[in-house]
Scaffold this motif. Structure first.
Motif, PDB file in Angstrom:
ATOM      1  N   GLU A  75      10.471  -9.988  -7.958  1.00 51.95           N
ATOM      2  CA  GLU A  75       9.960 -10.335  -9.247  1.00 51.95           C
ATOM      3  C   GLU A  75       8.963  -9.661 -10.158  1.00 51.95           C
ATOM      4  N   GLU A  76       8.503  -8.574  -9.424  1.00 50.86           N
ATOM      5  CA  GLU A  76       7.510  -7.770  -9.938  1.00 50.86           C
ATOM      6  C   GLU A  76       7.962  -6.280 -10.278  1.00 50.86           C
ATOM      7  N   SER A  77       7.493  -5.769 -11.429  1.00 49.89           N
ATOM      8  CA  SER A  77       7.799  -4.506 -11.765  1.00 49.89           C
ATOM      9  C   SER A  77       7.757  -3.239 -10.682  1.00 49.89           C
ATOM     10  N   LEU A  78       8.565  -2.638 -10.511  1.00 47.55           N
ATOM     11  CA  LEU A  78       8.889  -1.635  -9.469  1.00 47.55           C
ATOM     12  C   LEU A  78       8.866  -2.204  -7.956  1.00 47.55           C
ATOM     13  N   ASN A  79       9.034  -3.604  -7.733  1.00 48.20           N
ATOM     14  CA  ASN A  79       9.220  -4.195  -6.636  1.00 48.20           C
ATOM     15  C   ASN A  79       8.336  -3.793  -5.376  1.00 48.20           C
ATOM     16  N   PRO A  80       7.259  -3.885  -5.594  1.00 48.77           N
ATOM     17  CA  PRO A  80       6.273  -3.311  -4.310  1.00 48.77           C
ATOM     18  C   PRO A  80       6.580  -4.315  -3.362  1.00 48.77           C
ATOM     19  N   ILE A  81       5.978  -3.850  -2.049  1.00 45.75           N
ATOM     20  CA  ILE A  81       5.982  -4.552  -0.805  1.00 45.75           C
ATOM     21  C   ILE A  81       4.714  -5.312  -0.978  1.00 45.75           C
ATOM     22  N   LYS A  82       4.700  -6.814  -0.767  1.00 42.96           N
ATOM     23  CA  LYS A  82       3.532  -7.415  -0.902  1.00 42.96           C
ATOM     24  C   LYS A  82       3.649  -8.689  -0.023  1.00 42.96           C
ATOM     25  N   GLN A  83       2.763  -9.527   0.235  1.00 43.29           N
ATOM     26  CA  GLN A  83       2.491 -10.559   1.344  1.00 43.29           C
ATOM     27  C   GLN A  83       2.972 -11.828   0.507  1.00 43.29           C
ATOM     28  N   ASP A  84       3.738 -12.469   1.260  1.00 41.71           N
ATOM     29  CA  ASP A  84       4.147 -13.748   0.544  1.00 41.71           C
ATOM     30  C   ASP A  84       2.810 -14.628   0.556  1.00 41.71           C
ATOM     31  N   VAL A  85       3.036 -15.656  -0.577  1.00 40.92           N
ATOM     32  CA  VAL A  85       1.895 -16.697  -0.701  1.00 40.92           C
ATOM     33  C   VAL A  85       2.574 -17.976  -0.484  1.00 40.92           C
ATOM     34  N   ASN A 269       7.120   8.183 -17.409  1.00 39.43           N
ATOM     35  CA  ASN A 269       5.825   7.672 -17.872  1.00 39.43           C
ATOM     36  C   ASN A 269       5.792   6.375 -17.617  1.00 39.43           C
ATOM     37  N   ASP A 270       6.615   5.472 -18.203  1.00 34.69           N
ATOM     38  CA  ASP A 270       6.488   4.150 -18.323  1.00 34.69           C
ATOM     39  C   ASP A 270       6.356   3.567 -16.823  1.00 34.69           C
ATOM     40  N   ALA A 271       6.938   4.092 -15.946  1.00 33.47           N
ATOM     41  CA  ALA A 271       6.866   3.497 -14.480  1.00 33.47           C
ATOM     42  C   ALA A 271       5.455   3.998 -14.111  1.00 33.47           C
ATOM     43  N   GLN A 272       4.966   5.006 -14.463  1.00 36.43           N
ATOM     44  CA  GLN A 272       3.466   5.529 -13.892  1.00 36.43           C
ATOM     45  C   GLN A 272       2.535   4.545 -14.650  1.00 36.43           C
ATOM     46  N   ALA A 273       2.736   3.951 -15.881  1.00 43.65           N
ATOM     47  CA  ALA A 273       1.658   3.226 -16.637  1.00 43.65           C
ATOM     48  C   ALA A 273       1.944   1.812 -15.703  1.00 43.65           C
ATOM     49  N   LEU A 274       3.074   1.422 -15.413  1.00 44.70           N
ATOM     50  CA  LEU A 274       3.006   0.217 -14.460  1.00 44.70           C
ATOM     51  C   LEU A 274       2.257   0.466 -13.196  1.00 44.70           C
ATOM     52  N   LEU A 275       2.558   1.499 -12.626  1.00 44.01           N
ATOM     53  CA  LEU A 275       1.676   1.827 -11.129  1.00 44.01           C
ATOM     54  C   LEU A 275       0.205   1.724 -11.690  1.00 44.01           C
ATOM     55  N   ASN A 276      -0.180   2.507 -12.469  1.00 47.90           N
ATOM     56  CA  ASN A 276      -1.497   2.600 -12.943  1.00 47.90           C
ATOM     57  C   ASN A 276      -2.132   1.156 -13.377  1.00 47.90           C
ATOM     58  N   LYS A 277      -1.440   0.058 -13.313  1.00 49.10           N
ATOM     59  CA  LYS A 277      -2.196  -1.218 -13.664  1.00 49.10           C
ATOM     60  C   LYS A 277      -2.867  -1.518 -12.503  1.00 49.10           C
ATOM     61  N   HIS A 278      -2.358  -1.091 -11.359  1.00 45.61           N
ATOM     62  CA  HIS A 278      -2.945  -1.923 -10.092  1.00 45.61           C
ATOM     63  C   HIS A 278      -4.265  -1.030  -9.581  1.00 45.61           C
ATOM     64  N   ALA A 279      -4.989  -1.946  -8.983  1.00 45.77           N
ATOM     65  CA  ALA A 279      -6.364  -1.127  -8.505  1.00 45.77           C
ATOM     66  C   ALA A 279      -6.075  -0.118  -7.341  1.00 45.77           C
ATOM     67  N   PRO A 280      -6.863   0.926  -7.265  1.00 46.32           N
ATOM     68  CA  PRO A 280      -6.641   1.756  -5.940  1.00 46.32           C
ATOM     69  C   PRO A 280      -7.108   0.967  -4.810  1.00 46.32           C
ATOM     70  N   LEU A 281      -6.669   1.593  -3.744  1.00 48.92           N
ATOM     71  CA  LEU A 281      -6.647   0.933  -2.546  1.00 48.92           C
ATOM     72  C   LEU A 281      -8.021   1.029  -2.133  1.00 48.92           C
ATOM     73  N   GLN A 282      -8.634  -0.131  -1.481  1.00 55.33           N
ATOM     74  CA  GLN A 282      -9.815  -0.265  -1.179  1.00 55.33           C
ATOM     75  C   GLN A 282      -9.896  -1.203   0.355  1.00 55.33           C
ATOM     76  N   ALA A 283     -11.018  -0.752   1.104  1.00 53.88           N
ATOM     77  CA  ALA A 283     -11.042  -1.377   2.617  1.00 53.88           C
ATOM     78  C   ALA A 283     -11.296  -2.996   2.459  1.00 53.88           C
ATOM     79  N   GLY A 284     -10.380  -3.651   3.320  1.00 51.75           N
ATOM     80  CA  GLY A 284     -10.394  -4.720   3.485  1.00 51.75           C
ATOM     81  C   GLY A 284     -10.946  -5.195   4.749  1.00 51.75           C
ATOM     82  N   SER A 285     -11.012  -6.552   4.954  1.00 47.57           N
ATOM     83  CA  SER A 285     -11.359  -7.349   6.101  1.00 47.57           C
ATOM     84  C   SER A 285     -10.249  -7.873   6.936  1.00 47.57           C
TER      85      SER A 285
END
Length: 309
Positions: A75-85, A269-285
């Motif tokens: 359902e999301e642009s560029l179809n990333p892998i994400k955790q189901d909710v 360029n449009d694909a890069q703009a979509l990717l840039n909307k997401h925050a950089p990787l950060q450490a998680g718990s």
């Protein structure tokens, strides 16, 4: 931290790029091609790594022994892998004794789609609206987001809430056991018990959440490589219809950067703009300790039907 490169036949190169914070709702794994263009693992990674030998590309969503329910997000642009909710919470598959997490590397075949408008002639059920699921039974524990080149061995027809949910079984073409496995019967010969355990896992894994046991078409009998190849070809055809649909062109989830004739094709360029909307990787718990708890389910069905394979 994931930022690694995957090679296809020493020519194609793809990089998995993490975004957001692991174990949170904003965590994603995206992909870029060798020239840095963001791509969709659903639409832009080819189904076949070697079409002559029918080696497929497999997108690894869930490494063996882990239980975070990660999946390509259609359902999301560029179809990333994400955790189901579920109900606002990250989904973890319960550890049902004697298993811990997924007992194989689990993922999807790109450029396939189980069409929810198609009633399968064998299962009498509609498709589940996802890429084909695939379990890789080699010795190695994969990385999340890894792309494997796999040899197809067979398929199981699971029925999940009255939807067809094919489970293709395969092995990494570079695994030491690969030369001995060419069809579904070879698995029972060289890896006795694995097919029974796999079917048992799929039958019971939702029971701790209050769901009934899953059922199977063909009385739970595994179908051979030739049958699996037919299902792969059919679902690839459904995907081609999906990606060429002008009605779906404006919907998130069908954008791509390689299918030039697709109405949903977008520029680098449009694909890069979509990717840039997401925050950089950060450490998680770490995930909540409860995700490691063991659950027990009373079996009501014998898995001895493997001798019909």
């Amino acid at each position: 931290t994931l930022l690694y490169t995957i090679k296809f036949e020493s020519v194609r190169m793809y990089t998995a790029v993490e975004k957001g914070t692991p174990n949170t709702l904003d965590y994603r794994v995206f992909y870029t091609s060798s020239d840095g263009t963001p791509i969709s693992p659903f639409h832009d990674i080819p189904l076949y790594a070697d079409s002559d030998n029918k080696y497929c590309n497999m997108v690894v969503e869930i490494p063996r022994w882990t239980n975070a329910k990660m999946e390509i997000c259609k359902e999301e642009s560029l179809n990333p892998i994400k955790q189901d909710v579920k109900k606002g919470k990250l989904r973890f598959v319960n550890n049902v004794f004697p298993y811990h997490g997924y007992i194989w590397n689990y993922g999807a075949l790109p450029q396939t789609w189980e069409d929810p408008s198609h009633v399968d002639g064998n299962t009498k059920c509609k498709g589940d609206d996802d890429p084909l699921d695939v379990v890789e039974i080699g010795a190695g524990v994969a990385k999340r987001g890894e792309i494997k080149q796999v040899k197809i061995l067979g398929v199981l027809a699971m029925i999940d809430e009255e939807e067809t949910d094919w489970k293709v079984v395969c092995i990494d073409r570079n695994d030491p056991m690969a030369e001995h496995l060419n069809d579904i019967k070879d698995i029972e010969t060289h890896m006795p018990g694995y097919l029974e355990a796999t079917r048992d896992w799929f039958r019971i894994y939702k029971v701790p959440t209050g769901k009934p046991m899953n059922d199977f078409a063909f009385e739970g009998v595994w179908k051979d490589k030739a049958f699996a190849d037919q299902i792969i070809q059919e679902t690839n055809g459904f995907w081609k219809s999906l990606i060429s649909s002008k009605e779906r062109a404006g919907s998130p989830g069908v954008e791509n950067t390689t299918q030039n004739n697709s109405a949903a094709f977008i520029s680098s360029n449009d694909a890069q703009a979509l990717l840039n909307k997401h925050a950089p990787l950060q450490a998680g718990s770490e995930a909540d300790p409860s995700t490691h708890h063991q659950h027990f389910v009373k079996r009501t069905v014998s898995e001895s039907v493997c001798n019909k394979c």
